[in-house]
Structure formats: structure tokens, C-alpha cells
Design an enzyme around this catalytic site. Structure first.
Site, mmCIF file in Angstrom:
data_model
loop_
_atom_site.group_PDB
_atom_site.id
_atom_site.type_symbol
_atom_site.label_atom_id
_atom_site.label_comp_id
_atom_site.label_asym_id
_atom_site.label_seq_id
_atom_site.Cartn_x
_atom_site.Cartn_y
_atom_site.Cartn_z
ATOM 1 C CG ASN A 162 -2.286 -0.855 1.338
ATOM 2 O OD1 ASN A 162 -2.692 -0.918 -0.271
ATOM 3 N ND2 ASN A 162 -1.630 -2.072 1.981
ATOM 4 C CD GLU A 163 4.867 1.208 -2.863
ATOM 5 O OE1 GLU A 163 5.260 1.618 -1.732
ATOM 6 O OE2 GLU A 163 5.810 0.882 -3.126
ATOM 7 N N PRO A 164 2.873 5.164 -1.051
ATOM 8 C CG PRO A 164 4.264 6.583 -0.718
ATOM 9 C CD PRO A 164 4.009 4.985 -0.652
ATOM 10 C CB SER A 166 -2.485 2.991 -0.331
ATOM 11 O OG SER A 166 -1.380 2.790 -1.060
ATOM 12 C CB THR A 181 8.648 0.103 -3.183
ATOM 13 O OG1 THR A 181 7.831 1.265 -2.523
ATOM 14 C CG2 THR A 181 8.825 -1.771 -2.827
#
Ligand code: F6R
Length: 656
Positions: A162-164, A166, A181
Site C-alpha cells: 500500500n504505497e503512498p 492508498s 520500493t
């Protein structure tokens, strides 16, 4: 449950935390909680649903669960598992798939029913991704929901992938990986181009629905993001911050990962030190004075009573009497870290009245020349991290040995090998049969497709780095006979699956026993995104522990200095030894770093910072010199810094 005395919160912390000296103790505590849940459910004849993570963080947790299974009869027969995520697209039998990872570290070693292990599929057709993700959520619900969710945290603050951005309500879905990532994973995939761009991941909501959530984080490179997640606002930029809203979430940290929390970095902001079990010792006093000097942007000796009072540091005025007295304490502590004689002076060249070489122990200052062992995890860490000091030690007459701990073959491109093969092929050095073989090998390498990592190819890559190290050491004046290539077996696994064993420790013990060094320099660089430096320090710690048990006589006379690598320098308040460099020495160090030509090929391990190693090194050591100068100390061209660890302290401290 992990014991509550570890959970006391500061008012800055919005989530429960448990801090352990090292990642191994922490993993054992988490494994114990999982084991007791499994056993309790077995007694009730009920199942347990575990939410699992991959990456470097849970490797030691899974190792402990496997140990509990083998040695203490912990059965997983009643366990169902759901993994957080899987790269997309990626077949399950790909060596870097999370399915393969789970098999390697857990599934193949315990009595888990394979039919009860679930991961999102990296091979589902594009058009069926949404249905597949909905089915994954439905399967979690059908199993009764997740009882215990394990998490790591990415440097973007992600949990799962859940990357920035999300949102709180997100469920299992296809996501695009953040560039940071991908760079962190690039080492596993042999380069950024081969690293997947997408993944299927459980959402923030799917994670928060678990009844118990434990996020683990190890190492200094996680410290900033851990602080943001625990002390910052809850928002979708840092998905781990949503754990602040979960009633049974716990952050399990090692000392390094907890290092940026207010309670550790600036504890006087929280309240009385005594109440926190801390004291105004030398180190804490220095830390507060340096913090104040930076906050007020004033040299130490110009700080006033008002500066101390307004920043809440009245305690220091009370203890020392006035700003003037307090300032002197901080100023002299920093002044005494500086020496141009890192190994002590040659007594024959000393003049009466020469000031003592301060940071060295008085007992060891008398030994001359000293046997020095510089431990370099990769073949270029020696010159990148302390090339200037290395040259000084040699020039000042000490017997310097360098031990290169791993081969570094993983960071050499096929293209670099091709250049060498093509050179030998065209040089006329090989006979016609050999030329034909070289021709076909070079053709394979030049086609651009990554070659299978054959043993030969890896050996050649290791050799290339070995000769670069020999060449760089020559710039520093260290002869080849004083170079030791340890090739520790810990390096044979993929970067984020590495662990060390007794053979690594035995090899390290061998070199220590052979050299019986007066001075050991080792990488205390916990910011290495791939953890190799941390593992190498663990190996050293265990080898020193064995030497100590065996009462090796050399150990008592030995001093240990930790340097920091390419990723970050020591914070000012932790520096015990600062070696100033002249402009000429900076250039010589640059020449030595240049000898590591293969490292210019691909910026694989550079992380976020795209500059080459020599640029980062020069920038870092110049900045440190400027920081000393800003404190009101002399102005140098560059400084290399070290932290002292009495070997017995390294043994006591599991912090590494
Ligand atoms: C892994 C996962 C990720 C990792 C995170 C930290 O399944 O979902 O969130 O936990 O990227 O990775 P490491 O532990 O390698 O630092």
C-alpha cells in the site's frame, strides 16, 4: 502477548511500541506470541488464521517458528495463512516470487497444509485481476478473518504494497510499485529493469480488519519512517500510520529502528530524564548541546543562558552552573574527538609537550606500530567509508590488513564481464580453442539478455571485484599480502533472504586469531538497504564472543572502531574519533574509489541517491567537516568519523 513493560508510551507516540536490543530477540518474542496463540487454539480445537509478510524483516521470525516446530513440537496443522502480496506479473515458481520465498523460509519446513496457504496470484490474467482480488477477500472472510497479521514497513511507509496514497478503505487490488520500493527490490531481481512494476496486495482495510497486528522493523534505515508512522499524522501518505487507529496494533522494533523516536533522539522534550530512567551523562549532555547549537544555528561557545532556558534545557544550567560552563563541556568533548593520528603517534617521532592522542585508550596509545584490521563488507567499503584514514594509518607506519568479507559479485553487470572476455579474446593471449570458447561466451553476454547466474560467471564477477580491491589498496599503500578475501558464505543467498551461520563466524574467527589486531575497524553502518553490513557485524560480534569465551589474550588489548558506509554518517553526538583530511588526501581517496570500475556500471545499490560513490563520499565527509566548523571548531577540508566500541560492549549490545 509481548510483555507490557516494553509498551510504556511517550506522549509523542500514537501507537504501542516494544523495543528490543536486537532483531533476533524481537523476532523470538513475536514468534512466542504466535506460538502461544496456535497452541491455545489447538487446545480449544479451533483453527488460527495468520496474515504473513515477506521481505528481509520476517526472515528471523520464520527461522524461529521453524525452530519451534522442529525442537519444541509446535504444529501448524490447525493454521491457515494469507500472504499480504505478490509481484505482478510473476509466476509462482520464479525464485523471487513471494510464493517461493514463503516455501524457502516457512512452508517447506513445517507441517502446514499447502492447501491452506494463500497468496494472491501473480499469473492471473489482466482481465480477471479484479475478480481474483475479490475472491481473495472472500476467502479471508470465509476462513473467519485474520487473527494475527505480521507486517514489515517499506521506506515509503507502505504496509503490504500500500504505497503512498492508498486510502483507509482499500481492499486487495492491483497496485503500481513506488520507485523507491522497486529500487530496494532491484538487488533481488538483478537490476531495476528486471524488477516488477506492479503487485497485487491486500488493502489497508484488509489489514486493519485483522484482530491483532504486529509491525516489525529493524535497522537504522527504517528509523525515520518508523517515527513518521508512530508520531506523525494518520494519513494515506504513510499507510503504516493507519495502525495508530487499530486497538491491538503493536510496533516491534530493534534499537536502531527506534532510534529516531523522540524518546530516543531528544528525550528531554518528553520530560525529566530521571523519570525516563535516563541520566545527564557525558553523551546525553553532548547530544543536547549539539542539538541546541543546531537549533539556534550558533557555535557552541556562543550559546547563552536564554538559549538553554527557552529550549527546556534548564537542567543543564543547574548541573553546570551557567551557559558558559555547559558550553565548555560540549566544546571540549567535540574537540577531543579530533586527531590526525588515528593509530597513535610514533614514540620516536614524538616531541616532548606533544598533546596526547586523545580518543585512543592510554594503554593502547603506547603500542607502535599497531596491527590494524580493516573489515570491509564489500570490496569497496574500505576506501568509500574510510579511505583517508586508511592512507594515514599506512603512512604513519602501521601494519594495515584489510579483510573483504563478501565477494560483491552480485553488483557486477554482465556487460562488465563481456568487456574482459572480449579483451582476452582479441588480445591474442588465448589459443584458438580458448578463443572459440571466449567468442561464444562473449556473444552470450553481449546479447543483452541477463545470463543465468552460472558458478563460472559469479566467480569471474567476484574476481573482477577482487582485483579492483587490490588495485585500490595499492593506491593506499597496502600490499597484496595484507589483503584477505573471506568470501563469507552468507553472501550466497539473494540479498533480502540472507542470514549467517557458524561457517561465517569460523572464518571471521580465523582471521582475528591469525592477525590478533590492536585496532579493528568494522562497518557499523546499519543503513545498508540490503542488510549485508549488519550481517557482517553480527558475524564479527559472534566471532569476538567466541574469542572472549576462549580468553584470547589479544582481545583485551584490542580496540574496535565502527565506521559508517555510503548511506549515512554517524550523528555528531555519537562520534568518538574524527580524522581530518587535507585536500590532497581527499583526492587520493577519490583515486582509490575510482579503481572500483565495475561499480560505475549500474547504480543498483545506490538507493535513492543517484550520485556515484566517490561523490557521495566526498560530499558526506565535507559536510561533516562543515558541521564541525559550524559548532565553532577548526575548519577542515573533510572529516572521516568513527564510533568506539569496546569489543566487550559489542558483545553486550545486541543492538546490531
Ligand atoms: C512484504 C511486504 C512489504 C515489506 C516491506 C519491507 O510482503 O508486503 O510491505 O514488508 O517492503 O521490506 P523489508 O522487510 O525487505 O525491508
Amino acid at each position: 502477548m509481548i510483555s507490557t513493560h516494553l509498551l510504556a508510551r511517550s506522549r509523542y507516540e500514537q501507537a504501542a511500541i516494544a523495543v528490543f536490543p536486537g532483531s533476533l530477540d524481537a523476532s523470538r518474542a513475536v514468534a512466542a506470541e504466535i506460538a502461544s496463540l496456535i497452541r491455545q487454539r489447538q487446545a480449544e480445537k479451533r483453527g488460527v488464521v495468520l496474515g504473513l509478510a515477506t521481505g528481509s524483516t520476517p526472515v528471523s521470525l520464520y527461522a524461529e517458528l521453524v525452530r519451534l516446530h522442529r525442537e519444541e513440537g509446535l504444529s501448524f496443522a490447525n493454521v491457515t495463512t494469507f500472504n499480504l502480496d505478490e509481484y505482478y506479473p510473476l509466476p509462482p515458481d520464479h525464485v523471487q516470487s513471494y510464493r517461493s520465498f514463503m516455501r524457502r523460509h516457512l512452508f517447506d519446513h513445517v507441517d502446514l497444509d499447502p492447501a491452506r496457504t494463500h497468496l494472491p496470484s501473480g499469473t492471473v490474467a489482466k482481465g480477471e485481476v479484479d475478480t481474483h482480488c475479490a475472491a481473495y477477500e472472500a476467502a479471508i472472510r470465509a476462513a473467519g478473518g485474520i487473527d494475527f497479521q505480521i507486517l514489515g514497513i517499506g521506506r515509503t511507509g507502505h504496509i503490504g504494497f500500500n504505497e503512498p496514497g492508498s486510502p483507509r478503505h482499500s481492499l486487495t487490488r492491483l497496485v503500481t510499485l513506488d520507485p523507491l520500493t522497486r529500487r530496494d527490490a532491484a538487488g533481488d531481481f538483478g537490476g531495476i529493469d528486471a524488477t516488477p512494476r506492479h503487485a497485487l496486495t491486500m488493502g489497508v482495510r484488509s489489514i486493519l480488519d485483522a484482530r491483532r497486528v504486529v509491525l516489525m522493523a529493524w535497522g537504522q534505515h527504517k528509523a525515520e519512517i518508523v517515527r513518521t508512522a508512530i508520531e506523525g499524522e494518520v494519513n494515506a501518505h504513510v499507510s503504516a500510520s493507519f495502525l495508530q487507529e487499530h486497538p491491538a496494533a503493536l510496533f516491534v522494533l530493534d534499537v536502531a529502528a527506534a532510534g529516531a523516536l523522540t524518546r530516543n533522539r531528544t528525550p528531554w522534550l518528553i520530560g525529566s530524564l530521571e523519570e525516563q530512567g535516563l541520566a545527564w551523562d557525558e553523551r546525553m549532555t553532548r547530544r543536547a548541546i549539539l542539538w541546541l547549537s543546531q537549533l539556534r544555528q550558533k557555535p557552541i561557545l556562543k550559546l547563552t543562558d536564554d538559549d538553554y532556558n527557552e529550549a527546556g534545557l534548564q537542567d543543564l544550567l543547574r548541573i553546570h552552573g551557567s551557559a558558559y560552563e555547559t558550553n565548555l563541556v560540549g566544546f571540549y568533548q567535540m574537540q577531543h574527538t579530533i586527531t590526525g593520528w588515528p593509530g597513535g603517534r610514533n614514540p620516536q617521532k614524538s616531541k616532548p609537550g606533544d598533546p596526547p592522542v586523545r580518543p585512543l585508550r592510554a594503554s593502547s596509545a603506547e603500542v607502535f606500530p599497531k596491527r590494524v584490521l580493516l573489515l570491509s563488507p564489500h570490496p569497496d567499503d574500505d576506501v568509500i567509508s574510510m579511505g583517508g584514514t586508511l592512507c594515514r594509518l599506512v603512512d604513519q607506519g602501521h601494519e594495515v590488513h584489510i579483510a573483504y568479507e563478501v565477494s560483491g559479485a552480485g553488483a557486477v553487470s554482465d556487460e562488465a564481464v563481456w568487456r574482459l572476455l572480449a579483451f582476452v579474446r582479441d588480445s591474442g593471449l588465448a589459443d584458438s580453442a580458448q578463443t572459440a570458447r571466449l567468442q561464444s561466451l562473449a556473444a552470450g553476454l553481449s546479447e543483452g539478455a541477463p545470463l543465468a547466474e552460472t558458478a563460472d560467471l559469479l566467480r569471474w564477477k567476484g574476481l573482477m571485484r577482487r582485483h579492483e580491491a587490490i588495485s585500490a589498496a595499492r593506491v593506499c599503500g597496502v600490499p597484496e599480502k595484507q589483503l584477505h578475501f573471506l568470501d563469507l558464505p552468507l553472501y550466497s543467498a539473494a540479498p533480502r533472504s540472507r542470514s549467517y551461520g557458524p561457517t561465517d563466524v569460523r572464518i571471521m574467527g580465523g582471521v582475528l586469531a591469525q592477525l590478533q589486531p590492536h585496532l579493528i575497524y568494522a562497518a557499523g553502518d546499519l543503513d545498508d538497504p540490503h542488510g549485508t553490513h549488519r550481517l557482517c557485524l553480527h558475524v564479527l560480534r559472534d566471532a569476538l564472543a567466541e574469542a572472549s569465551t576462549a580468553q584470547a589474550p589479544w582481545l583485551a588489548a584490542s580496540e574496535l572502531w565502527l565506521y559508517r558506509g555510503a548511506w549515512a554518517d554517524w550523528p555528531l553526538d555519537e562520534i568518538d574519533l574524527a580524522v581530518p583530511l587535507s585536500p590532497q588526501e581527499v583526492l587520493r581517496r577519490r583515486r582509490a574509489i575510482f579503481r572500483h570500475e565495475t561499480q560505475k556500471d549500474q547504480a543498483l545499490f545506490l538507493g535513492e541517491d543517484r550520485r556515484e560513490f566517490w561523490q557521495r563520499t566526498e560530499d558526506r565527509s565535507r559536510r561533516l567537516a562543515q558541521a564541525y566548523n559550524a559548532l565553532g571548531l577548526a575548519e577542515y577540508e573533510a572529516i572521516e568519523a568513527f564510533k568506539r566500541y569496546a569489543p566487550e560492549d559489542l558483545l553486550k549490545s545486541a543492538a546490531f
